[in-house]
Design an enzyme around this catalytic site. Structure first.
Site, PDB file in Angstrom:
ATOM      1  N   GLY A 240     -24.300   4.785 -28.445  1.00  0.00           N
ATOM      2  CA  GLY A 240     -25.708   4.406 -28.437  1.00  0.00           C
ATOM      3  C   GLY A 240     -26.321   4.291 -27.061  1.00  0.00           C
ATOM      4  O   GLY A 240     -27.535   4.073 -26.937  1.00  0.00           O
ATOM      5  N   GLU A 282     -18.055   4.547 -27.695  1.00  0.00           N
ATOM      6  CA  GLU A 282     -18.181   5.921 -28.213  1.00  0.00           C
ATOM      7  C   GLU A 282     -19.478   6.580 -27.776  1.00  0.00           C
ATOM      8  O   GLU A 282     -20.310   6.946 -28.618  1.00  0.00           O
ATOM      9  CB  GLU A 282     -18.158   5.886 -29.749  1.00  0.00           C
ATOM     10  CG  GLU A 282     -16.949   5.253 -30.347  1.00  0.00           C
ATOM     11  CD  GLU A 282     -17.046   5.093 -31.863  1.00  0.00           C
ATOM     12  OE1 GLU A 282     -18.158   5.162 -32.425  1.00  0.00           O
ATOM     13  OE2 GLU A 282     -15.991   4.904 -32.476  1.00  0.00           O
ATOM     14  N   PRO A 283     -19.701   6.750 -26.499  1.00  0.00           N
ATOM     15  CA  PRO A 283     -20.953   7.400 -26.102  1.00  0.00           C
ATOM     16  C   PRO A 283     -20.944   8.887 -26.428  1.00  0.00           C
ATOM     17  O   PRO A 283     -19.913   9.553 -26.315  1.00  0.00           O
ATOM     18  CB  PRO A 283     -20.999   7.186 -24.584  1.00  0.00           C
ATOM     19  CG  PRO A 283     -19.584   6.972 -24.177  1.00  0.00           C
ATOM     20  CD  PRO A 283     -18.841   6.426 -25.364  1.00  0.00           C
ATOM     21  N   GLY A 284     -22.078   9.381 -26.858  1.00  0.00           N
ATOM     22  CA  GLY A 284     -22.239  10.827 -27.047  1.00  0.00           C
ATOM     23  C   GLY A 284     -23.291  11.292 -26.057  1.00  0.00           C
ATOM     24  O   GLY A 284     -23.025  11.932 -25.048  1.00  0.00           O
ATOM     25  N   ARG A 285     -24.530  10.866 -26.336  1.00  0.00           N
ATOM     26  CA  ARG A 285     -25.683  11.273 -25.541  1.00  0.00           C
ATOM     27  C   ARG A 285     -25.491  11.015 -24.034  1.00  0.00           C
ATOM     28  O   ARG A 285     -25.826  11.850 -23.211  1.00  0.00           O
ATOM     29  CB  ARG A 285     -26.898  10.467 -26.027  1.00  0.00           C
ATOM     30  CG  ARG A 285     -28.222  10.849 -25.418  1.00  0.00           C
ATOM     31  CD  ARG A 285     -29.291   9.819 -25.837  1.00  0.00           C
ATOM     32  NE  ARG A 285     -29.185   9.417 -27.209  1.00  0.00           N
ATOM     33  CZ  ARG A 285     -29.838   9.994 -28.210  1.00  0.00           C
ATOM     34  NH1 ARG A 285     -30.661  10.981 -27.985  1.00  0.00           N
ATOM     35  NH2 ARG A 285     -29.676   9.553 -29.454  1.00  0.00           N
ATOM     36  N   TYR A 324     -37.870  13.506 -34.644  1.00  0.00           N
ATOM     37  CA  TYR A 324     -38.047  12.101 -34.236  1.00  0.00           C
ATOM     38  C   TYR A 324     -39.300  11.881 -33.384  1.00  0.00           C
ATOM     39  O   TYR A 324     -39.512  10.774 -32.888  1.00  0.00           O
ATOM     40  CB  TYR A 324     -36.850  11.628 -33.387  1.00  0.00           C
ATOM     41  CG  TYR A 324     -35.492  11.927 -33.961  1.00  0.00           C
ATOM     42  CD1 TYR A 324     -35.059  11.339 -35.144  1.00  0.00           C
ATOM     43  CD2 TYR A 324     -34.632  12.800 -33.301  1.00  0.00           C
ATOM     44  CE1 TYR A 324     -33.792  11.614 -35.655  1.00  0.00           C
ATOM     45  CE2 TYR A 324     -33.359  13.073 -33.797  1.00  0.00           C
ATOM     46  CZ  TYR A 324     -32.963  12.476 -34.982  1.00  0.00           C
ATOM     47  OH  TYR A 324     -31.712  12.746 -35.474  1.00  0.00           O
ATOM     48  N   CYS A 351     -42.441  29.074 -38.117  1.00  0.00           N
ATOM     49  CA  CYS A 351     -43.669  29.023 -38.916  1.00  0.00           C
ATOM     50  C   CYS A 351     -43.884  27.663 -39.548  1.00  0.00           C
ATOM     51  O   CYS A 351     -43.824  27.516 -40.779  1.00  0.00           O
ATOM     52  CB  CYS A 351     -43.632  30.114 -39.973  1.00  0.00           C
ATOM     53  SG  CYS A 351     -44.018  31.689 -39.244  1.00  0.00           S
ATOM     54  N   GLU A 352     -44.060  26.684 -38.736  1.00  0.00           N
ATOM     55  CA  GLU A 352     -44.439  25.343 -39.199  1.00  0.00           C
ATOM     56  C   GLU A 352     -45.272  24.703 -38.108  1.00  0.00           C
ATOM     57  O   GLU A 352     -44.943  24.832 -36.924  1.00  0.00           O
ATOM     58  CB  GLU A 352     -43.196  24.468 -39.460  1.00  0.00           C
ATOM     59  CG  GLU A 352     -42.407  24.916 -40.661  1.00  0.00           C
ATOM     60  CD  GLU A 352     -41.581  23.799 -41.288  1.00  0.00           C
ATOM     61  OE1 GLU A 352     -41.960  22.621 -41.186  1.00  0.00           O
ATOM     62  OE2 GLU A 352     -40.537  24.139 -41.872  1.00  0.00           O
TER      63      GLU A 352
HETATM   64  N1  LLP Z   1     -20.446   6.433 -32.830  1.00  0.00           N
HETATM   65  C1  LLP Z   1     -20.922   6.598 -34.077  1.00  0.00           C
HETATM   66  C2  LLP Z   1     -20.178   6.060 -35.213  1.00  0.00           C
HETATM   67  C3  LLP Z   1     -22.138   7.265 -34.271  1.00  0.00           C
HETATM   68  O1  LLP Z   1     -22.617   7.417 -35.504  1.00  0.00           O
HETATM   69  C4  LLP Z   1     -22.852   7.783 -33.154  1.00  0.00           C
HETATM   70  C5  LLP Z   1     -24.124   8.493 -33.334  1.00  0.00           C
HETATM   71  C6  LLP Z   1     -22.294   7.608 -31.874  1.00  0.00           C
HETATM   72  C7  LLP Z   1     -21.091   6.916 -31.754  1.00  0.00           C
HETATM   73  C8  LLP Z   1     -22.915   8.159 -30.630  1.00  0.00           C
HETATM   74  O2  LLP Z   1     -24.209   7.735 -30.367  1.00  0.00           O
HETATM   75  P1  LLP Z   1     -24.865   8.114 -28.950  1.00  0.00           P
HETATM   76  O3  LLP Z   1     -24.023   7.482 -27.876  1.00  0.00           O
HETATM   77  O4  LLP Z   1     -24.868   9.580 -28.805  1.00  0.00           O
HETATM   78  O5  LLP Z   1     -26.232   7.561 -29.032  1.00  0.00           O
HETATM   79  N2  LLP Z   1     -29.557  12.902 -33.781  1.00  0.00           N
HETATM   80  C9  LLP Z   1     -29.985  11.676 -33.134  1.00  0.00           C
HETATM   81  C10 LLP Z   1     -28.819  10.793 -32.804  1.00  0.00           C
HETATM   82  C11 LLP Z   1     -27.975  10.426 -33.995  1.00  0.00           C
HETATM   83  C12 LLP Z   1     -26.741   9.649 -33.624  1.00  0.00           C
HETATM   84  C13 LLP Z   1     -25.834   9.443 -34.788  1.00  0.00           C
HETATM   85  N3  LLP Z   1     -24.664   8.681 -34.466  1.00  0.00           N
HETATM   86  C14 LLP Z   1     -30.800  12.032 -31.895  1.00  0.00           C
HETATM   87  O6  LLP Z   1     -31.013  13.217 -31.635  1.00  0.00           O
HETATM   88  O7  LLP Z   1     -31.277  11.151 -31.198  1.00  0.00           O
END
Ligand code: LLP
Length: 428
Positions: A240, A282-285, A324, A351-352
């Protein structure tokens, strides 16, 4: 300005040292360009910030943000684990070289077949519901299995309602008040519950709700430990961690953030006599978001009721603005530092009407043929891309010290038909 980008001696946008204009020229547009060193830097910044405060620390990269094998390999080399939310992500992570024990599977609404796949893969399973626990218990080989639970701490946060995963409206996790009962149930079923997990949402720049969730989760862990005797090997606070998308959005001060989280964590492990569990996030972004750019070429400038800049990418390549209402900063690659001149709508080729990368965006002069770079296209960009409107998905390149590798080829028309079958009776 908290957005990160570099320019070269021509004043052009540089990605991994390569001129973005040359990349667009050579590999075509739309194109995803990933800066390898930025991914590595992002990882090291987070790792450093947390591990200097507490040694037993592990990052599980949230693969859903970007599942390109090369990106995953880079993070594997850096020492990351994987947060996988589907069996497809488990499969990809294993292929990318992650050891099964470095993969944490957090599925929701999973089938028994998926649980079986996860079990047989040897990954760690993070259980989301009692139903899942009971079905897992029936599978051969689950006896004595180490598991963890995802808990909904009734705290949620995120950049959009769709991205808030804690609180009473959330479908995720078990309720905090049933935690003791559920851990007891797991023990009765012959499991070894060794972990506890939460993830409250995505795109968090304000540390406060995250800190609150840490406190709640630690209190739940303390209660579970004292009432069931479970010893936690790991406690996972999820992902997050936000990044700025607009030029004036703040940076999440990662060192302060880490210090505060670990301060709370240490106090609670001391209060509850928890035995130095590994702290996981668990960072993704945060790891991959700002490492990629979506390069797209302007093909039409149209003076209609508004002034539209039409580009060759659409929401099939980057859904976030449409889905979003997300802001993604846009640079003109041969003059990223040019002074903005007029308000423009940057529209995609789908086309939207909702297919807009920006509405009323103050931009420098833009003309047909210019290449634009849509920033922060590393997370939830390609991974959410589709072939909508029968548009093949773009190529991806990885750039490091000016060296360019194609890490995903541009799809062709044939790919649009991949796996389709025409019944014989419909043949012409
Ligand atoms: N852990 C779990 C269990 C999750 O469901 C998620 C994201 C993360 C970690 C990583 O979150 P992050 O660090 O990337 O914020 N499509 C949306 C984001 C959806 C995230 C879903 N879960 C967007 O484009 O903002």
């Amino acid at each position: 300005m908290n957005l990160h980008y570099q320019t070269n001696d021509k004043g052009h946008l540089a990605i991994g040292g390569a001129d973005a204009l040359d990349l667009a020229q050579e590999y075509g547009t739309p194109l995803y360009a990933v800066d390898e060193l930025r991914v590595r830097d992002n990882y090291r910044r987070v790792y450093q910030a947390f591990s200097q405060e507490y040694k037993k620390f592990q990052i599980f990269y949230a693969a859903k943000a970007n599942t390109n094998l090369a990106v995953m390999r880079i993070l594997e080399e850096e020492g990351s684990g994987i947060d996988a939310v589907s069996t497809g992500e488990i499969y990809t992570a294993l292929l990318a070289g992650f050891e099964p024990e470095r993969i944490l599977y957090t599925g929701n609404n999973v089938t028994t077949h998926e649980l079986e796949f996860a079990l047989n893969s040897g990954v760690r399973i993070n259980v989301d519901s009692i139903s899942q626990l009971q079905r897992l218990a029936e599978l051969p080989g689950s006896d004595g299995l180490k598991i963890s639970f995802r808990v909904n701490p009734m705290v949620g946060a995120g950049h959009h309602d769709h991205c808030i995963t804690g609180g009473e409206l959330s479908k995720f996790g078990i309720m905090e008040q049933e935690a003791v009962e559920v851990y007891n149930m797991a023990l009765d079923l012959g499991f070894r519950p060794v972990g506890i997990h939460t993830h409250i949402g995505s795109g968090i720049l304000d540390p406060e709700p995250f800190k609150l969730a840490v406190e709640v989760l630690m209190d739940v862990a303390g209660r579970v430990h004292s009432e069931t005797g479970v010893n936690f090997e790991f406690i996972d606070f999820g992902g997050g961690l936000g990044i700025p998308y607009t030029p004036d959005e703040p940076l999440l001060e990662i060192e302060t953030f880490a210090r505060e989280i670990i301060g709370l964590f240490k106090d609670k492990i001391y209060d509850y006599g928890l035995n130095n569990p590994t702290l996981c996030i668990e960072p993704g972004r945060y790891l991959v978001g700002d490492a990629s750019y979506l390069l797209t070429r302007v093909n039409t400038v149209k003076n209609s009721y508004r002034k539209f800049v039409g580009v060759d990418a659409g929401f099939n390549t980057l859904l976030r603005p449409t889905m979003y209402g997300s802001y993604h900063h846009i640079l003109v690659v041969d003059k990223p530092d040019a002074v903005p001149k007029e308000n423009l709508d940057v529209a995609g080729n789908i086309c939207e009407s909702g297919d807009l990368f920006a509405r009323d965006r103050l931009l420098p002069e833009v003309k047909e043929g210019d290449v634009l770079a849509i920033m922060n296209a590393g997370a939830y960009a390609f991974s959410m891309a589709s072939q909508y409107n029968s548009r093949p998905r773009p190529a991806e390149v990885l750039v490091k010290n000016k060296e360019v590798d194609v890490i995903r080829e541009r799809e062709t028309f044939a790919d649009l038909l991949y796996k389709q079958n025409l019944p014989v009776r419909l043949l012409k």
